[in-house]
Design a protein around this motif. Sequence first.
Motif, short mmCIF file in Angstrom:
data_model
loop_
_atom_site.label_atom_id
_atom_site.label_comp_id
_atom_site.label_asym_id
_atom_site.label_seq_id
_atom_site.Cartn_x
_atom_site.Cartn_y
_atom_site.Cartn_z
N VAL A 13 26.33 -35.72 -21.80
CA VAL A 13 27.09 -36.48 -20.81
C VAL A 13 27.63 -37.77 -21.42
O VAL A 13 28.80 -38.12 -21.27
N LEU A 14 26.78 -38.49 -22.16
CA LEU A 14 27.21 -39.74 -22.79
C LEU A 14 28.28 -39.48 -23.85
O LEU A 14 29.21 -40.27 -24.02
N ALA A 15 28.15 -38.37 -24.58
CA ALA A 15 29.15 -38.03 -25.61
C ALA A 15 30.50 -37.74 -24.97
O ALA A 15 31.55 -38.14 -25.50
N VAL A 16 30.50 -37.04 -23.84
CA VAL A 16 31.76 -36.75 -23.14
C VAL A 16 32.40 -38.05 -22.64
O VAL A 16 33.62 -38.25 -22.74
N ILE A 17 31.56 -38.96 -22.12
CA ILE A 17 32.08 -40.26 -21.69
C ILE A 17 32.65 -41.03 -22.89
O ILE A 17 33.69 -41.69 -22.80
N GLY A 18 31.95 -40.93 -24.04
CA GLY A 18 32.45 -41.57 -25.26
C GLY A 18 33.79 -41.01 -25.70
O GLY A 18 34.66 -41.75 -26.17
N GLY A 19 33.99 -39.70 -25.52
CA GLY A 19 35.29 -39.11 -25.83
C GLY A 19 36.38 -39.66 -24.93
O GLY A 19 37.50 -39.93 -25.38
N GLY A 20 36.07 -39.83 -23.63
CA GLY A 20 37.04 -40.43 -22.72
C GLY A 20 37.35 -41.87 -23.08
O GLY A 20 38.50 -42.31 -22.98
N LEU A 21 36.33 -42.60 -23.53
CA LEU A 21 36.54 -44.00 -23.95
C LEU A 21 37.46 -44.07 -25.17
O LEU A 21 38.34 -44.94 -25.24
N LEU A 26 37.71 -33.78 -22.43
CA LEU A 26 37.76 -32.33 -22.66
C LEU A 26 37.58 -32.00 -24.14
O LEU A 26 36.88 -31.04 -24.49
N ALA A 27 38.21 -32.80 -25.02
CA ALA A 27 38.05 -32.57 -26.46
C ALA A 27 36.61 -32.78 -26.88
O ALA A 27 36.07 -32.01 -27.69
N ALA A 28 35.95 -33.81 -26.36
CA ALA A 28 34.56 -34.07 -26.71
C ALA A 28 33.66 -32.93 -26.27
O ALA A 28 32.78 -32.47 -27.02
N LEU A 29 33.86 -32.44 -25.04
CA LEU A 29 33.06 -31.31 -24.56
C LEU A 29 33.33 -30.07 -25.39
O LEU A 29 32.41 -29.32 -25.74
N GLY A 30 34.61 -29.84 -25.74
CA GLY A 30 34.93 -28.70 -26.60
C GLY A 30 34.25 -28.81 -27.95
O GLY A 30 33.79 -27.81 -28.51
N GLY A 31 34.17 -30.03 -28.51
CA GLY A 31 33.50 -30.22 -29.79
C GLY A 31 32.02 -29.91 -29.72
O GLY A 31 31.44 -29.32 -30.64
N ILE A 32 31.38 -30.29 -28.61
CA ILE A 32 29.94 -30.02 -28.45
C ILE A 32 29.70 -28.51 -28.37
O ILE A 32 28.81 -27.97 -29.04
N LEU A 33 30.51 -27.82 -27.58
CA LEU A 33 30.35 -26.37 -27.47
C LEU A 33 30.70 -25.67 -28.79
O LEU A 33 30.08 -24.67 -29.16
N TRP A 34 31.69 -26.21 -29.51
CA TRP A 34 32.04 -25.67 -30.83
C TRP A 34 30.89 -25.83 -31.81
O TRP A 34 30.62 -24.97 -32.65
N PRO A 66 26.94 -22.40 -35.85
CA PRO A 66 26.51 -23.64 -35.21
C PRO A 66 26.48 -24.77 -36.23
O PRO A 66 26.45 -24.54 -37.42
N GLY A 67 26.43 -26.00 -35.77
CA GLY A 67 26.30 -27.16 -36.65
C GLY A 67 27.35 -28.21 -36.40
O GLY A 67 28.45 -27.92 -35.92
N VAL A 68 27.00 -29.46 -36.71
CA VAL A 68 27.91 -30.61 -36.56
C VAL A 68 28.25 -31.11 -37.95
O VAL A 68 27.36 -31.35 -38.77
N GLY A 127 33.01 -35.83 -30.22
CA GLY A 127 32.13 -35.37 -29.15
C GLY A 127 30.83 -34.81 -29.70
O GLY A 127 29.73 -35.15 -29.23
N ALA A 128 30.93 -33.94 -30.72
CA ALA A 128 29.73 -33.36 -31.30
C ALA A 128 28.90 -34.40 -32.04
O ALA A 128 27.66 -34.40 -31.96
N VAL A 129 29.56 -35.30 -32.76
CA VAL A 129 28.85 -36.34 -33.52
C VAL A 129 28.09 -37.27 -32.58
O VAL A 129 26.92 -37.63 -32.82
#
Length: 446
Positions: A220-228, A354-362, A367-369, A201-203
């Motif tokens: 938004v696209l990253a969260v969709i990518g996590g779902g994919l 949810l994991a992707a969104l959690g990764g972005i907030l993490w 901070p940092g990816v 998600g963060a990447v």
Amino acid sequence: MNTLSTPARIRRSLLLVLGLLATVLLGATSAQASSQPPVPALHPVHIPATIHAQNVDYRIGGVLRGVDGPIADATVTVTGNGFEGEATSGANGAWSITVPEQGTYEVALDEDTLPDGIALAEGQENPREVTFANTSSATTLFLFGEGIVSQQTSFLETLTERALAGFSFGLLLALSAVGLSLIFGTTGLTNFAHGEMVTLGAVLAFAFAAAGLPIAVAIVLAVIGGGLLGYVQDAGLWKPLRRRGTGLVPMMIVSIGFALALRYVIQFFFGGATRQLPGSQSEIIDIGSVSISRNDLTSLIISLVVILVVAFLLLRTRIGKATRAVADNPALAAASGIDVDRVIRIVWVIGGMLAALGGILWAYYRPGVSYNMGQQILLLIFAGVTLGGLGTVFGALVGSIIVGLFVEISTIWLEADLKYVGALLIMILVLLFRPQGILGRRERIG
């Protein structure tokens, strides 16, 4: 008619995920490198990630200010971890030194460089030690003048501030923990690749932002990518294994191998550097006597809203009721006319998002990816799920909040580097005295 065999479909699905990830990351790195001279064709993948990585600048700084205003032209020295640097305060009294890594450093003010008539206040420590607390910057304050007493923050204010930060961190953990708990509840799988779903998600958010998209669109696209990724995982790997009757322990081992493979695929394309999402450095907001960064406050609000939406879906919608039925008894749910495979597929998609969104907030919290950021938080996610009760969604929420609160409040007494150890200690104690967790049910085995 589809004539592909099951192994062929698995390979095709996994190659689709890897190809999508490679395309996005290579597109992002090429966008960053477009203004640079062309590089040799030998190793075209690694060069953009290493040359154009947005490395984190770790800084130690502060402001020198006396009774009469800023103190300029004073010399401050920072030493430690094989590094030594020096800075001179500017006209506004500010100084800053970039250090190579996080850690503990010694900060010394050269009192001989202070203007005439200005001296450190009584009791001021010089030199002093400064330690980074899971952030990219550290601040230290020197007080000047006679009769000045450093203003002490009360224990209650400190406790309130740490509790607010812990609540924000706990909700962040809960996003990933709820997805993991949903997957475990419906399939029985302990998915060790969930950490890499957090990382992805963060990447992806960084990759889309680096390609020039607004950060809101990138998220938004990253969260969709996590779902994919969740969809493709279940369709290409876990569903075929379930149909073959593969046991849960072998599937867990497969998840460990898949986690390692995905982690180093991400590293291959993304690189080993830590990079920053847009807006990673935010201002501090004062709420009464409590301070919190804007990013942490935003993370708290987003996490709370998303979790409430998930709770509504589980309690008030048909798919939510079907999910709870499958988690309780898959055979009975199937006999009642529920499409168990469809429910599980939806759970994987929601868990991935949810994991992707959690990764972005993490990434904003750290901070940092980085390519292994999901691995770093995975044990805390498991601690939250175990504490709340395996397979119970609301237990994962409660357990994650408790873990987040404990992690942050423990820094009042513990060193910052030890705060995660305490969270894992909680998990061990729960397993010893209440194995089913806070909201879990006792089950008879054998």
